[in-house]
Design an enzyme around this catalytic site. Structure first.
Site, PDB file in Angstrom:
ATOM      1  N   ASP A 180      32.536  44.430  40.356  1.00 29.13           N
ATOM      2  CA  ASP A 180      32.714  43.726  39.093  1.00 29.13           C
ATOM      3  C   ASP A 180      31.589  42.742  38.784  1.00 29.13           C
ATOM      4  O   ASP A 180      31.670  42.008  37.798  1.00 29.13           O
ATOM      5  CB  ASP A 180      34.100  43.052  39.017  1.00 29.13           C
ATOM      6  CG  ASP A 180      34.547  42.453  40.326  1.00 29.13           C
ATOM      7  OD1 ASP A 180      33.722  42.332  41.232  1.00 29.13           O
ATOM      8  OD2 ASP A 180      35.739  42.103  40.438  1.00 29.13           O
ATOM      9  N   ASP A 219      32.419  40.962  45.847  1.00 30.38           N
ATOM     10  CA  ASP A 219      33.191  41.020  44.607  1.00 30.38           C
ATOM     11  C   ASP A 219      32.780  39.813  43.766  1.00 30.38           C
ATOM     12  O   ASP A 219      32.500  38.745  44.311  1.00 30.38           O
ATOM     13  CB  ASP A 219      34.682  40.955  44.942  1.00 30.38           C
ATOM     14  CG  ASP A 219      35.580  41.152  43.731  1.00 30.38           C
ATOM     15  OD1 ASP A 219      36.164  42.242  43.599  1.00 30.38           O
ATOM     16  OD2 ASP A 219      35.701  40.201  42.916  1.00 30.38           O
ATOM     17  N   HIS A 266      42.162  38.341  47.192  1.00 27.54           N
ATOM     18  CA  HIS A 266      42.738  37.099  46.653  1.00 27.54           C
ATOM     19  C   HIS A 266      44.077  36.748  47.300  1.00 27.54           C
ATOM     20  O   HIS A 266      44.575  35.640  47.118  1.00 27.54           O
ATOM     21  CB  HIS A 266      42.969  37.222  45.145  1.00 27.54           C
ATOM     22  CG  HIS A 266      41.710  37.350  44.327  1.00 27.54           C
ATOM     23  ND1 HIS A 266      40.681  36.439  44.425  1.00 27.54           N
ATOM     24  CD2 HIS A 266      41.313  38.273  43.418  1.00 27.54           C
ATOM     25  CE1 HIS A 266      39.700  36.808  43.593  1.00 27.54           C
ATOM     26  NE2 HIS A 266      40.064  37.919  42.981  1.00 27.54           N
ATOM     27  N   HIS A 287      34.390  37.840  42.044  1.00 31.37           N
ATOM     28  CA  HIS A 287      35.333  36.719  42.118  1.00 31.37           C
ATOM     29  C   HIS A 287      35.373  36.173  43.551  1.00 31.37           C
ATOM     30  O   HIS A 287      35.086  36.908  44.506  1.00 31.37           O
ATOM     31  CB  HIS A 287      36.716  37.183  41.661  1.00 31.37           C
ATOM     32  CG  HIS A 287      36.683  37.810  40.293  1.00 31.37           C
ATOM     33  ND1 HIS A 287      36.774  39.163  40.080  1.00 31.37           N
ATOM     34  CD2 HIS A 287      36.511  37.242  39.074  1.00 31.37           C
ATOM     35  CE1 HIS A 287      36.681  39.420  38.779  1.00 31.37           C
ATOM     36  NE2 HIS A 287      36.513  38.272  38.145  1.00 31.37           N
TER      37      HIS A 287
HETATM   38 ZN    ZN Z   1      36.902  40.767  41.437  1.00 36.18          ZN
END
Ligand code: ZN
Length: 372
Positions: free
Chosen positions: A274, A186, A149, A188
């Site tokens: 995740d 991931d 991120h 996200h």
């Molecule tokens: Zn994540």
């Protein structure tokens, strides 16, 4: 061990100091203030135990004996400066040299975090370089803090340096590679990595993620790159509730054809666990077998060179089993860890109607990206 012996091995890069990164006063995702009661144990979901327990599980099952367990060297300031601004690195170091603090969104850190972040990026850099030079068959970096991120001048989502971007740029400077693909599974969106390489045709970025899980305003299918990088960014946003079958169908119909067409020197997986069905920060239904099967599919690519960087994953119980399954495939080991949640998650997979609808959506994405 001779060079020929190590070149058939899977390296597992880790360092105890990466587990010592800490900071902030959070109750899960909420800063402790107002009506938010402090937590006696825990705090931020991005905590050492998920990753430490993966290392421990490898030790307990014996799979660790078959891997080449090793440390890594920290990246230099110059390595980090290829991706991050001098201003951000300076502020980060200054706070880290004192009592720690927080410079972005949910990125608290304690004293000495700057050095730990350079080390975390160093594990990924060494993983990438060792695979490109043929030192190891493939490599897994247990990097913490995570990186995908992080923007050049703004840390967010627990990420303090963009580990993978730093590693790729270092490998390019050392003339070890011309073309790299980043596959971010991931749950996200890999917004930091996307941003850094958005205008670059030499680094293909692919992110498969839960739609608007984090960040809320990125990860849309329409973002396919900018300028010279047009066509070299691929976002695959999935609806909450997708599980094993959808992930494998996305791999088969979207990701593998894209990777085959791009023919990279190296695939770097931004590996969050995740999307697990018991992760507290997402609403997906993947199992440890999902990660095992995605590894199997990836490893069928011709001439694959594979480096894996650990990103998110917040179930202390399940992350180790997901990571173990992946490493079983990467190393070709017959050692197995029995996943205690496998049966439960198997029963919770979406029904046939949901699955048909997801297949239709994937078909629309196939059309969007112009595959035949
Ligand atoms: Zn994540």
């Amino acid at each position: 061990m001779s060079a020929t012996e190590t070149s058939s091995k899977t390296a597992f890069l880790w360092d105890e100091k990466c587990f010592w990164h800490f900071g902030g006063n959070y109750a899960q995702l909420a800063p402790v203030r107002g009506h938010v009661q402090p937590m006696v144990a825990g705090g931020l979901p991005e905590a050492p135990e998920t990753k430490r327990r993966l290392k421990n599980l490898l030790d307990v099952t014996g799979l660790g004996d078959e891997l080449l367990m090793t440390g890594g060297k920290s990246v230099t300031y110059e390595d980090a400066l290829r991706i991050h601004t001098a201003e951000y690195l300076g502020e980060f170091k200054q706070l880290s040299d004192n009592n720690g603090g927080e410079l972005g969104l949910r990125t608290p850190f304690g004293p000495g975090a700057y050095e730990i972040a350079l080390l975390s990026a160093g594990l990924v850099k060494d993983a990438v370089q060792s695979v490109l030079t043929g030192t190891y068959k493939n490599a897994y970096a247990l990097s913490r803090p995570p990186g995908h991120h992080c923007l050049p001048d703004w840390p967010n989502g627990f990420c303090l340096l963009n580990n993978i971007a730093i590693a790729i740029e270092s490998a390019k400077v050392d003339k070890l590679t011309d073309r790299v693909a980043v596959l971010d599974w991931d749950v996200h969106h890999g917004n930091g990595t996307e941003h850094i390489f958005l205008e670059r045709p030499d680094v293909l970025t692919i992110s498969i993620h839960q739609d608007r899980c984090y960040p809320f305003d990125s990860g849309f299918i329409e973002q396919t790159g900018l300028g010279a990088g047009q066509g070299y960014n691929m976002n695959i946003p999935l609806q909450p509730g997708c599980g094993h079958a959808t992930y494998l169908e996305v791999m088969e119909r979207l990701i593998l054809p894209t990777l085959r067409a791009f023919a990279p020197d190296l695939v770097v997986v931004a590996c969050g666990f995740d999307a697990s069905g018991v992760d507290p920060l997402s609403r997906m239904l993947c199992t440890s077998d999902t990660f095992r099967e995605m590894a199997v599919m990836l490893m069928e690519l011709e001439d694959l060179r594979l480096a894996v960087a650990h990103e998110g994953g917040y179930s202390e119980v399940h992350v180790p089993f997901c990571g173990h399954a992946l490493l079983e495939q990467m190393s070709g080991s017959s050692v197995r860890a029995s996943d205690p949640l496998a049966e439960r998650l198997e029963r919770q997979q979406p029904d046939a109607d949901f699955q048909r609808y997801q297949s239709k959506r994937i078909g629309e994405m196939v059309d969007f990206f112009g595959f035949t």
